[in-house]
Each structure stands twice: as C-alpha cells, then as structure tokens.
Design an enzyme around this catalytic site. Structure first.
Site, short mmCIF file in Angstrom:
data_model
loop_
_atom_site.label_atom_id
_atom_site.label_comp_id
_atom_site.label_asym_id
_atom_site.label_seq_id
_atom_site.Cartn_x
_atom_site.Cartn_y
_atom_site.Cartn_z
N TYR A 16 0.84 -1.20 0.00
CA TYR A 16 0.00 0.00 0.00
C TYR A 16 0.88 1.26 0.00
CZ TYR A 16 -3.20 3.57 1.77
OH TYR A 16 -3.91 4.72 1.94
N GLU A 38 -11.77 5.54 4.98
CA GLU A 38 -11.19 6.38 6.03
C GLU A 38 -12.18 6.55 7.19
OE1 GLU A 38 -8.15 7.31 6.37
OE2 GLU A 38 -7.34 7.18 4.34
N TRP A 46 -5.21 1.43 10.34
CA TRP A 46 -5.43 1.38 8.90
C TRP A 46 -5.20 -0.03 8.36
CZ3 TRP A 46 -8.25 3.48 5.53
CH2 TRP A 46 -7.98 3.38 4.16
#
Length: 189
Positions: A16, A38, A46
């Site tokens: 990522y 988000e 995350w």
C-alpha cells in the site's frame, strides 16, 4: 529502501505504501472508496481496514456511489452481519449518508474529485517532513474541508479523518523526504 516508518514490514502495508499512499488520485470511484474506508477506520488501525478492503468492495458494490446511496435500511442492516467489514452501525449507515451527500455534489455540477482537488488548486501540497513526528494529524486546511463537508451532510469527516484522506489520495505528499516515494510521488503531481 528507507520507507516511512508507519508501514513497518507487513507485506500488505508495504505494498500500500509503495503503490498507493500519496499518489495523486484522479478516479472518482476510488475517491469515494477512500472516503468510506477512512471513515470506517476511525478508532481503528489502517491495517485493519486494508485487510478488509476486498470485503468492503464486495459488500458495498465496489463503491458505486449510486448503488450505495440507494441502499435501504434493511440492506444496510444485512451488511452489518457481514464479517468482511467493520460491523459498526454508524459507519455502515455513514456510507449511505456519504453517498447521498456525494450525489448532491453531482446535482450542483461537480464531482467528489473536483470538490477535494479544488482545495489544493488541483496540485498536491508537497511537504518536506524529515521525520514521522513532524507530520500533523490535522491541519487548518483539513479543518476547513471537514467543516464544509459536515455542512453538506457528510459524516465521519472530522479533521483527522480528512487529513488521512488527503494523505492517502495524494492531495498532500507526506512521505518523509528520505523515503524514495517522496520524490516519486512529487514527480506525479
């Protein structure tokens, strides 16, 4: 490669970091996806969301804003039973709320992409952080965007979430300068 510290050595996180984070995003559907993800991340790490990302895409019709906006309460309640996503009622219902707010932008003659990129004049902000400790959790600009989005009916768009969204979608380049991705992302601006 000396990457930004936050990605550690988890292969999913590293991928990522190396391929997506900080790359200027110019895809409407992905912009909506990141907005929903988000918001889902609020209060979580995350990496938790990244591990569930494929599940989110399946459960939320690949983030087709029109489909998400049309979900009934019973459809959303069924999604709450799916372990492939974070099963938080406010976050799941928030996806529909954000889709509806996005459709209002369309009615006003703009897109989610144009809405966000207008705040930075269409070009990413190029920060020059030397360490992760310098990177803020929010900024006056993320506060401004957050306030406007809340007025427009979006949810899970606090200043910290919006700043994370700006980082993820390349509106700001927050790779530390010693990270090779800093220069690579800057070249994409």
């Amino acid at each position: 490669m000396q990457r930004c510290d936050w990605c550690g050595d988890d292969p999913l996180y590293v991928s990522y970091h190396d391929k997506e984070w900080g790359v200027p995003l110019r895809d409407e559907q992905l912009m909506f996806e990141f907005l929903v993800l988000e918001g889902a991340q609020a209060g979580l790490s995350w990496i938790t969301i990244l591990r569930k990302r494929d599940g989110y895409r399946a459960v939320f019709d690949n983030f087709d804003v029109h489909k998400v906006a049309a979900y009934s309460d019973s459809e959303l309640d069924n999604k709450l039973l799916d372990a492939r996503i974070v099963r938080n009622r406010l976050k799941v219902y928030g996806a529909r709320k954000n889709a509806l707010a996005t459709l209002k932008l369309y009615e006003e003659g703009t897109t989610l992409l144009d809405y966000f990129w207008e705040y930075v004049g269409g070009n990413p902000i190029q920060n020059e952080w030397r360490s992760m400790s310098e990177i803020p959790a929010s900024t006056p600009l993320s506060n401004k965007i957050s306030k406007d989005m809340k007025k427009r009916g979006f949810t899970f768009v606090g200043p910290t979430i919006i700043y994370a969204h700006m980082q993820a979608t390349g509106m700001v380049n927050d790779h530390i300068v010693s990270c090779p991705r800093h220069e690579e992302c800057a070249a994409l601006a």
